[in-house]
Design a protein around this motif. Structure first.
Motif, PDB file in Angstrom:
ATOM      1  N   ASN A   9       0.818  -1.222   0.000  1.00  0.00           N
ATOM      2  CA  ASN A   9       0.000   0.000   0.000  1.00  0.00           C
ATOM      3  C   ASN A   9       0.850   1.270   0.000  1.00  0.00           C
ATOM      4  O   ASN A   9       0.318   2.374   0.101  1.00  0.00           O
ATOM      5  N   GLY A  10       2.169   1.118  -0.097  1.00  0.00           N
ATOM      6  CA  GLY A  10       3.045   2.279  -0.175  1.00  0.00           C
ATOM      7  C   GLY A  10       3.439   2.863   1.165  1.00  0.00           C
ATOM      8  O   GLY A  10       4.540   3.386   1.305  1.00  0.00           O
ATOM      9  N   THR A  11       2.557   2.767   2.156  1.00  0.00           N
ATOM     10  CA  THR A  11       2.817   3.388   3.465  1.00  0.00           C
ATOM     11  C   THR A  11       3.254   2.375   4.518  1.00  0.00           C
ATOM     12  O   THR A  11       3.856   2.752   5.525  1.00  0.00           O
ATOM     13  N   GLY A  12       2.915   1.121   4.328  1.00  0.00           N
ATOM     14  CA  GLY A  12       3.148   0.127   5.374  1.00  0.00           C
ATOM     15  C   GLY A  12       2.135   0.194   6.501  1.00  0.00           C
ATOM     16  O   GLY A  12       2.236  -0.528   7.489  1.00  0.00           O
ATOM     17  N   LEU A  13       1.142   1.066   6.344  1.00  0.00           N
ATOM     18  CA  LEU A  13       0.128   1.219   7.393  1.00  0.00           C
ATOM     19  C   LEU A  13      -0.804   0.011   7.401  1.00  0.00           C
ATOM     20  O   LEU A  13      -1.400  -0.331   6.373  1.00  0.00           O
ATOM     21  N   LEU A  14      -0.920  -0.617   8.577  1.00  0.00           N
ATOM     22  CA  LEU A  14      -1.781  -1.788   8.715  1.00  0.00           C
ATOM     23  C   LEU A  14      -3.098  -1.411   9.383  1.00  0.00           C
ATOM     24  O   LEU A  14      -3.172  -0.443  10.141  1.00  0.00           O
ATOM     25  N   ARG A  15      -4.119  -2.203   9.100  1.00  0.00           N
ATOM     26  CA  ARG A  15      -5.379  -2.099   9.838  1.00  0.00           C
ATOM     27  C   ARG A  15      -5.108  -2.521  11.276  1.00  0.00           C
ATOM     28  O   ARG A  15      -4.523  -3.587  11.509  1.00  0.00           O
ATOM     29  N   LYS A  16      -5.515  -1.719  12.219  1.00  0.00           N
ATOM     30  CA  LYS A  16      -5.414  -2.100  13.629  1.00  0.00           C
ATOM     31  C   LYS A  16      -6.719  -2.818  14.004  1.00  0.00           C
ATOM     32  O   LYS A  16      -7.266  -3.524  13.171  1.00  0.00           O
ATOM     33  N   CYS A  17      -7.185  -2.645  15.221  1.00  0.00           N
ATOM     34  CA  CYS A  17      -8.462  -3.245  15.599  1.00  0.00           C
ATOM     35  C   CYS A  17      -9.576  -2.218  15.389  1.00  0.00           C
ATOM     36  O   CYS A  17      -9.409  -1.045  15.695  1.00  0.00           O
ATOM     37  N   ASP A  18     -10.674  -2.673  14.826  1.00  0.00           N
ATOM     38  CA  ASP A  18     -11.863  -1.840  14.682  1.00  0.00           C
ATOM     39  C   ASP A  18     -13.055  -2.694  15.144  1.00  0.00           C
ATOM     40  O   ASP A  18     -12.868  -3.855  15.499  1.00  0.00           O
ATOM     41  N   GLY A  23      -6.543  -6.520  12.364  1.00  0.00           N
ATOM     42  CA  GLY A  23      -5.908  -6.791  11.078  1.00  0.00           C
ATOM     43  C   GLY A  23      -4.694  -7.682  11.131  1.00  0.00           C
ATOM     44  O   GLY A  23      -4.121  -8.011  10.086  1.00  0.00           O
ATOM     45  N   ASN A  24      -4.293  -8.095  12.325  1.00  0.00           N
ATOM     46  CA  ASN A  24      -3.061  -8.889  12.442  1.00  0.00           C
ATOM     47  C   ASN A  24      -3.289 -10.360  12.089  1.00  0.00           C
ATOM     48  O   ASN A  24      -4.406 -10.874  12.172  1.00  0.00           O
ATOM     49  N   PHE A  25      -2.207 -11.024  11.738  1.00  0.00           N
ATOM     50  CA  PHE A  25      -2.236 -12.466  11.459  1.00  0.00           C
ATOM     51  C   PHE A  25      -2.670 -13.204  12.728  1.00  0.00           C
ATOM     52  O   PHE A  25      -2.178 -12.927  13.810  1.00  0.00           O
ATOM     53  N   GLY A  26      -3.578 -14.150  12.583  1.00  0.00           N
ATOM     54  CA  GLY A  26      -4.017 -14.947  13.727  1.00  0.00           C
ATOM     55  C   GLY A  26      -5.153 -14.331  14.515  1.00  0.00           C
ATOM     56  O   GLY A  26      -5.641 -14.946  15.470  1.00  0.00           O
ATOM     57  N   ALA A  27      -5.594 -13.132  14.152  1.00  0.00           N
ATOM     58  CA  ALA A  27      -6.706 -12.485  14.865  1.00  0.00           C
ATOM     59  C   ALA A  27      -7.961 -13.353  14.765  1.00  0.00           C
ATOM     60  O   ALA A  27      -8.150 -14.082  13.792  1.00  0.00           O
ATOM     61  N   SER A  28      -8.814 -13.247  15.756  1.00  0.00           N
ATOM     62  CA  SER A  28     -10.040 -14.045  15.772  1.00  0.00           C
ATOM     63  C   SER A  28     -10.980 -13.617  14.655  1.00  0.00           C
ATOM     64  O   SER A  28     -11.180 -12.428  14.405  1.00  0.00           O
ATOM     65  N   ARG A  29     -11.560 -14.601  13.973  1.00  0.00           N
ATOM     66  CA  ARG A  29     -12.614 -14.377  12.985  1.00  0.00           C
ATOM     67  C   ARG A  29     -13.743 -15.356  13.288  1.00  0.00           C
ATOM     68  O   ARG A  29     -14.168 -16.126  12.435  1.00  0.00           O
ATOM     69  N   GLY A  30     -14.204 -15.339  14.523  1.00  0.00           N
ATOM     70  CA  GLY A  30     -15.273 -16.260  14.900  1.00  0.00           C
ATOM     71  C   GLY A  30     -14.751 -17.671  15.003  1.00  0.00           C
ATOM     72  O   GLY A  30     -13.973 -17.969  15.900  1.00  0.00           O
ATOM     73  N   ASN A  31     -15.137 -18.540  14.055  1.00  0.00           N
ATOM     74  CA  ASN A  31     -14.763 -19.947  14.152  1.00  0.00           C
ATOM     75  C   ASN A  31     -13.414 -20.269  13.514  1.00  0.00           C
ATOM     76  O   ASN A  31     -13.035 -21.425  13.404  1.00  0.00           O
ATOM     77  N   HIS A  32     -12.678 -19.254  13.079  1.00  0.00           N
ATOM     78  CA  HIS A  32     -11.332 -19.500  12.567  1.00  0.00           C
ATOM     79  C   HIS A  32     -10.454 -18.301  12.899  1.00  0.00           C
ATOM     80  O   HIS A  32     -10.902 -17.392  13.601  1.00  0.00           O
ATOM     81  N   PHE A 140       7.951  -7.920   5.688  1.00  0.00           N
ATOM     82  CA  PHE A 140       7.874  -6.508   5.308  1.00  0.00           C
ATOM     83  C   PHE A 140       8.682  -5.662   6.275  1.00  0.00           C
ATOM     84  O   PHE A 140       8.682  -5.907   7.484  1.00  0.00           O
ATOM     85  N   LYS A 141       9.324  -4.653   5.731  1.00  0.00           N
ATOM     86  CA  LYS A 141      10.032  -3.696   6.561  1.00  0.00           C
ATOM     87  C   LYS A 141       9.119  -2.480   6.752  1.00  0.00           C
ATOM     88  O   LYS A 141       8.314  -2.171   5.899  1.00  0.00           O
ATOM     89  N   ASN A 142       9.262  -1.816   7.874  1.00  0.00           N
ATOM     90  CA  ASN A 142       8.580  -0.527   8.096  1.00  0.00           C
ATOM     91  C   ASN A 142       7.063  -0.613   8.090  1.00  0.00           C
ATOM     92  O   ASN A 142       6.380   0.316   7.645  1.00  0.00           O
ATOM     93  N   LEU A 143       6.514  -1.714   8.594  1.00  0.00           N
ATOM     94  CA  LEU A 143       5.066  -1.743   8.783  1.00  0.00           C
ATOM     95  C   LEU A 143       4.712  -0.855   9.968  1.00  0.00           C
ATOM     96  O   LEU A 143       5.456  -0.791  10.955  1.00  0.00           O
ATOM     97  N   VAL A 144       3.596  -0.168   9.866  1.00  0.00           N
ATOM     98  CA  VAL A 144       3.163   0.688  10.983  1.00  0.00           C
ATOM     99  C   VAL A 144       1.682   0.455  11.264  1.00  0.00           C
ATOM    100  O   VAL A 144       0.949   0.000  10.422  1.00  0.00           O
TER     101      VAL A 144
END
Ligand SMILES: [Zn+2]
Length: 144
Positions: A9-18, A23-32, A140-144
């Motif tokens: 995405n050019g910025t390295g900006l990740l989705r946090k929690c909403d 947005g992180n790997f392994g975050a809960s998605r109900g049954n997976h 990835f380098k410089n993720l924020v």
């Protein structure tokens, strides 16, 4: 061996929690659990290739909703062990097209049209190394 990817995405900006999830790997998605990481985007913005690659195929993340698309890329050269799926995108390249790291790959769709404005607009990135799902975060380098 681990290679360094370019932020798609050019910025390295990740989705946090909403209110719809994190947005992180392994975050809960109900049954997976979340199988990738989510890059914060502005709908229609450019999405760059994380590594030199070939466009392998297009698909649909939702079996019951063909309005959203995914692109699958396979690495070339030193990156040939890598395969990635990027979801909620609009496409213009053809299957078999080869592009370099950082080149324009696709554009971001607007996933908040499906889940509502409480969700951070994002594209989903999923990484496979030798066909095995891995946590892409440290590639990835410089993720924020
Ligand atoms: Zn995701």
């Amino acid at each position: 061996m681990k290679h360094e990817f370019t932020s798609i995405n050019g910025t390295g900006l990740l989705r946090k929690c909403d209110p719809k999830g994190c947005g992180n790997f392994g975050a809960s998605r109900g049954n997976h659990t979340h199988r990738g990481i989510d890059f914060h985007v502005i709908p229609n913005q450019q999405i760059k290739a994380p590594f030199p690659c070939t466009v392998n195929r297009y698909g649909y993340p939702y079996s019951d909703d063909s309005s959203y698309k995914l692109i699958e890329i396979v690495g070339t050269g030193a990156y040939s062990n890598y395969r990635a799926k990027i979801m909620y995108i609009n496409t213009f390249l053809s299957i078999g097209d080869k592009i370099d790291k950082g080149d324009l790959l696709c554009t971001a769709d607007d996933i908040t049209q499906k889940y509502g404005s409480e969700m951070t607009p994002h594209v989903h990135f999923e990484l496979y190394v030798n066909n095995e799902l891995v946590n892409p975060t440290n590639y990835f380098k410089n993720l924020v």
